[in-house]
Design a protein around this motif. Structure first.
Motif, PDB file in Angstrom:
ATOM      1  N   ALA A 166      -9.381   4.573 -11.495  1.00  0.00           N
ATOM      2  CA  ALA A 166      -8.185   3.784 -11.828  1.00  0.00           C
ATOM      3  C   ALA A 166      -7.215   3.741 -10.651  1.00  0.00           C
ATOM      4  O   ALA A 166      -6.622   2.699 -10.363  1.00  0.00           O
ATOM      5  N   ALA A 167      -7.061   4.865  -9.931  1.00  0.00           N
ATOM      6  CA  ALA A 167      -6.160   4.907  -8.776  1.00  0.00           C
ATOM      7  C   ALA A 167      -6.672   3.998  -7.668  1.00  0.00           C
ATOM      8  O   ALA A 167      -5.902   3.255  -7.057  1.00  0.00           O
ATOM      9  N   VAL A 168      -7.971   4.052  -7.409  1.00  0.00           N
ATOM     10  CA  VAL A 168      -8.567   3.200  -6.376  1.00  0.00           C
ATOM     11  C   VAL A 168      -8.362   1.734  -6.734  1.00  0.00           C
ATOM     12  O   VAL A 168      -7.973   0.923  -5.889  1.00  0.00           O
ATOM     13  N   GLU A 169      -8.588   1.389  -7.996  1.00  0.00           N
ATOM     14  CA  GLU A 169      -8.419   0.007  -8.439  1.00  0.00           C
ATOM     15  C   GLU A 169      -6.959  -0.438  -8.335  1.00  0.00           C
ATOM     16  O   GLU A 169      -6.670  -1.559  -7.908  1.00  0.00           O
ATOM     17  N   THR A 170      -6.031   0.433  -8.681  1.00  0.00           N
ATOM     18  CA  THR A 170      -4.604   0.103  -8.606  1.00  0.00           C
ATOM     19  C   THR A 170      -4.179  -0.151  -7.166  1.00  0.00           C
ATOM     20  O   THR A 170      -3.466  -1.117  -6.881  1.00  0.00           O
ATOM     21  N   ILE A 171      -4.614   0.691  -6.256  1.00  0.00           N
ATOM     22  CA  ILE A 171      -4.280   0.511  -4.836  1.00  0.00           C
ATOM     23  C   ILE A 171      -4.852  -0.809  -4.335  1.00  0.00           C
ATOM     24  O   ILE A 171      -4.169  -1.584  -3.669  1.00  0.00           O
ATOM     25  N   GLN A 172      -6.106  -1.091  -4.671  1.00  0.00           N
ATOM     26  CA  GLN A 172      -6.751  -2.316  -4.211  1.00  0.00           C
ATOM     27  C   GLN A 172      -6.059  -3.554  -4.756  1.00  0.00           C
ATOM     28  O   GLN A 172      -5.786  -4.500  -4.029  1.00  0.00           O
ATOM     29  N   LYS A 173      -5.744  -3.545  -6.046  1.00  0.00           N
ATOM     30  CA  LYS A 173      -5.068  -4.697  -6.648  1.00  0.00           C
ATOM     31  C   LYS A 173      -3.684  -4.900  -6.035  1.00  0.00           C
ATOM     32  O   LYS A 173      -3.279  -6.031  -5.757  1.00  0.00           O
ATOM     33  N   SER A 174      -2.969  -3.814  -5.813  1.00  0.00           N
ATOM     34  CA  SER A 174      -1.630  -3.905  -5.220  1.00  0.00           C
ATOM     35  C   SER A 174      -1.709  -4.461  -3.807  1.00  0.00           C
ATOM     36  O   SER A 174      -0.925  -5.338  -3.429  1.00  0.00           O
ATOM     37  N   LEU A 175      -2.641  -3.963  -3.051  1.00  0.00           N
ATOM     38  CA  LEU A 175      -2.807  -4.406  -1.669  1.00  0.00           C
ATOM     39  C   LEU A 175      -3.191  -5.886  -1.611  1.00  0.00           C
ATOM     40  O   LEU A 175      -2.598  -6.651  -0.844  1.00  0.00           O
ATOM     41  N   THR A 176      -4.127  -6.291  -2.423  1.00  0.00           N
ATOM     42  CA  THR A 176      -4.551  -7.695  -2.453  1.00  0.00           C
ATOM     43  C   THR A 176      -3.383  -8.601  -2.834  1.00  0.00           C
ATOM     44  O   THR A 176      -3.135  -9.623  -2.187  1.00  0.00           O
ATOM     45  N   TYR A 177      -2.654  -8.211  -3.876  1.00  0.00           N
ATOM     46  CA  TYR A 177      -1.509  -8.995  -4.344  1.00  0.00           C
ATOM     47  C   TYR A 177      -0.457  -9.133  -3.242  1.00  0.00           C
ATOM     48  O   TYR A 177       0.015 -10.227  -2.950  1.00  0.00           O
ATOM     49  N   LEU A 178      -0.094  -8.015  -2.628  1.00  0.00           N
ATOM     50  CA  LEU A 178       0.976  -8.031  -1.624  1.00  0.00           C
ATOM     51  C   LEU A 178       0.556  -8.728  -0.330  1.00  0.00           C
ATOM     52  O   LEU A 178       1.368  -9.399   0.304  1.00  0.00           O
ATOM     53  N   GLU A 179      -0.699  -8.575   0.079  1.00  0.00           N
ATOM     54  CA  GLU A 179      -1.153  -9.243   1.300  1.00  0.00           C
ATOM     55  C   GLU A 179      -1.101 -10.769   1.142  1.00  0.00           C
ATOM     56  O   GLU A 179      -0.759 -11.473   2.082  1.00  0.00           O
TER      57      GLU A 179
END
Length: 116
Positions: free
Chosen positions: A32-45
């Motif tokens: 869940a942490a890995v997925e949250t980081i990835q989603k946040s990064l994709t969204y913000l980029e």
């Protein structure tokens, strides 16, 4: 927040990239942490250009949500939530659109667009 407010969105993105790499390399994070980081990064980029808050502030734009929240209260809620008022769902959007035109002092412009 400090880095974003003072014009350093790239630092925030890099911190997320570093977190992602660390969690991936070590396997130290939950799925869940890995997925949250990835989603946040994709969204913000994808929205990197929208995060240049220092630039927007220098141009005189508000960077908080206060003006939008205030407009919602003054434009929408005053008209839609008056005592005894009840609205059928299909009528809400058209009424809010009319209220927006009236409060923006764009009534004539709205009429002209409607006639076209």
């Amino acid at each position: 927040m400090h880095e974003l407010k003072h014009g350093q969105p790239e630092k925030v993105l890099q911190t997320l990239r570093d977190m992602q790499a660390e969690v991936s390399e070590r396997g130290s994070g939950s799925e869940a942490a890995v997925e949250t980081i990835q989603k946040s990064l994709t969204y913000l980029e994808k929205r990197r250009e929208h995060m240049d808050y220092a630039h927007f502030q220098a141009l005189g734009y508000p960077i908080g949500s206060g003006s939008v929240e205030s407009a919602n209260k003054l434009v929408v809620e005053v008209r839609m939530k008056g005592a005894g008022m009840h609205w059928a769902r299909p009528h809400v959007d058209p009424l809010v659109a009319l209220r927006n035109i009236a409060c923006s002092d764009r009534w004539e412009e709205g009429l002209a667009a409607d006639r076209a």
